[in-house]
Design an enzyme around this catalytic site. Structure first.
Site, PDB file in Angstrom:
ATOM      1  N   SER A   1       0.714  -1.175   0.060  1.00  0.00           N
ATOM      2  CA  SER A   1      -0.320  -0.163   0.065  1.00  0.00           C
ATOM      3  C   SER A   1       0.950   1.202  -0.011  1.00  0.00           C
ATOM      4  CB  SER A   1      -1.033  -0.123   1.331  1.00  0.00           C
ATOM      5  OG  SER A   1      -0.091  -0.108   2.497  1.00  0.00           O
TER       6      SER A   1
ATOM      7  N   ASP B   1      -3.953   7.528   8.187  1.00  0.00           N
ATOM      8  CA  ASP B   1      -4.906   6.787   8.601  1.00  0.00           C
ATOM      9  C   ASP B   1      -4.576   5.908   9.601  1.00  0.00           C
ATOM     10  OD1 ASP B   1      -3.471   5.085   6.990  1.00  0.00           O
ATOM     11  OD2 ASP B   1      -5.090   4.515   5.659  1.00  0.00           O
TER      12      ASP B   1
ATOM     13  N   HIS C   1      -0.751   4.616   6.976  1.00  0.00           N
ATOM     14  CA  HIS C   1       0.218   5.059   5.886  1.00  0.00           C
ATOM     15  C   HIS C   1       0.158   6.524   6.348  1.00  0.00           C
ATOM     16  CE1 HIS C   1      -2.771   2.297   4.132  1.00  0.00           C
ATOM     17  NE2 HIS C   1      -1.589   1.752   3.565  1.00  0.00           N
TER      18      HIS C   1
END
Ligand SMILES: *[C@@H]1O[C@H](CO)[C@@H](O)[C@H](O)[C@H]1NC(C)=O
Ligand SMILES: *[C@@H]1O[C@H](CO)[C@@H](O)[C@H](O)[C@H]1NC(C)=O
Ligand SMILES: *[C@@H]1O[C@H](CO)[C@@H](O)[C@H](O)[C@H]1NC(C)=O
Ligand SMILES: *[C@@H]1O[C@H](CO)[C@@H](O)[C@H](O)[C@H]1NC(C)=O
Length: 382
Positions: free
Chosen positions: A38, A346, A349
């Site tokens: 991610s 979040d 990240h």
């Protein structure tokens, strides 16, 4: 007169020398192919398993853009930094443009195949070996389809791009956290590192075998500074460092990085035609989290987007989570509204501002081995 001729000559020689130096170093990468999780997913997981919800993308794209951030990721700054557009996700079949590369990263990806599904553990089925198969498929099919001409030549890379491209990697963090999340002890997690790096080596060899030559490899970040790790895995107060991070997790990341660096050294010997740049993003991220004020940031351990708790992180109410109350949707995982001064987006990240900070620190080579700038990462400096 004689003096001025000598001077002119000398200046001429200096100019020539300068030109030669710069022309032998700017790589003009025509494409970037990225592999990862991610930290560099530009839409892969969204294409396969449903979109990253708003407020992801609020700062830069003005809407969700397949990225787990309020805006751009380090890979976006890298693509732009070598003069290329943002990378489309390989898995994205709608509106993708692969003329200057493709992105095989998906959120939750690991280097090693996991023995659980995304639904059980949250880890992506697109582990690094799968990403290299996808790359191989991408290459062979795009070469065929490119020959059909027309619009395909505007959507796919030219044949010679594959050997001239920059191949970027940012993966490994999830291999370590998956160990902890399955209740392994630190010793047990540590024991998995050789196999993780063995699988990493196989992936690089496979891309080299397809003609890839220029490799840009990020080490793993200080995941002991991420709310989702601090919230999920209990540690003793004595194991929290001065920055508020979980020291044992960061020690594991550093151990992994030490071995990754050795693995890259071995790859240099094994694959003589390749050029490897090992990039220490760990140090940049840790300095940002531990000295945020110095760089214009605050609250580095508190998620900007989330819902409650010490870290504004709740696994059951993540960024963008909505609930239905009396028939109307309410947003639980809200943005703090000021991601520009925040490090963490979040709980998992980084914000666009933090990603930009990291890119600015690494792009000139100060954190690289060897110390060469991104735009020159095709030159052997050893
Ligand atoms: C998955 O299971 C296989 C077979 O037991 C094992 O060799 C492998 O290490 C496991 N992978 C992970 C990531 O635990
Ligand atoms: C794909 O992107 C390239 C580079 O930005 C551009 O030149 C090309 O026209 C785009 N292709 C299409 C079909 O829009
Ligand atoms: C890990 O341990 C916790 C607490 O004992 C338990 O609730 C959880 O199910 C375990 N997780 C796994 C993957 O075994
Ligand atoms: C939902 O509607 C009921 C009936 O109108 C009301 O009593 C209740 O407070 C409402 N719940 C919330 C959370 O707004």
């Amino acid at each position: 007169m004689a003096i001025s001729i000598t001077l002119t000559l000398n200046i001429g020689i200096l100019l020539l020398w300068g030109l030669k130096a710069s022309s032998s170093s700017a790589c003009n990468f025509p494409a970037v192919f990225n592999f990862g999780d991610s930290n560099s997913d530009t839409g892969g997981l969204s294409s396969a398993f449903g979109p990253a919800p708003p407020p992801n993308g609020e700062t830069f794209f003005g809407k969700p853009a397949g990225r787990y951030s309020d805006g751009r990721l380090i890979i976006d700054f890298i693509a732009n930094g070598v003069g290329l557009p943002y990378l489309s996700a390989y898995l994205n079949s709608i509106g993708a443009n692969f003329s200057h590369g493709a992105n095989f990263a998906t959120a939750g990806s690991t280097i090693r195949r996991q023995n659980t599904t995304l639904f059980q553990s949250g880890f992506s089925p697109f582990s690094l070996d799968v990403q290299t198969w996808q790359f191989s498929q991408f290459k062979s099919r795009s070469l065929l389809v490119y020959k059909q001409g027309g619009v395909f030549q505007d959507l796919l890379p030219k044949e010679d791009y594959f050997s001239r491209a920059l191949y970027t990697f940012d993966i490994g963090q999830n291999d370590l956290t998956s160990g902890y999340f399955s209740n392994m002890s630190a010793e047990e997690v540590k024991a998995t590192i050789p196999d993780i790096l063995n699988k990493f080596t196989i992936a690089i060899q496979s891309i080299y075998g397809e003609g890839g030559r220029y490799f840009w490899i990020h080490n793993t970040g200080p995941f002991g500074c991420l709310p989702y790790v601090l919230d999920r895995i209990p540690i003793l107060a004595s194991q929290v460092d001065r920055a508020g991070c979980g020291a044992p997790f960061n020690e594991m990341a550093q151990l992994f990085n030490e071995k990754l660096k050795k693995t890259v050294d071995q790859l240099r010997e094994q694959l003589p035609l390749a050029v490897f740049t090992y990039v220490d993003v760990y140090s940049v991220k840790y300095s940002l989290v531990s000295q945020p004020r110095k760089f214009g940031f605050g609250h580095p351990l508190v998620a900007c987007c989330g819902h409650g708790g010490k870290y504004n992180y709740n696994i059951h109410a993540g960024c963008g989570k909505t609930i239905t109350v009396n028939g109307t949707q309410q947003l639980l995982g809200k943005s703090c509204g000021k991601p520009l001064t925040r490090v963490n987006w979040d709980g998992v990240h980084y914000t666009e501002a933090a990603n930009k900070f990291v890119f600015d620190q690494i792009s000139e080579g100060a954190f690289s081995d060897p110390t060469i700038p991104l735009t020159m990462a095709c030159n052997k400096h050893r």
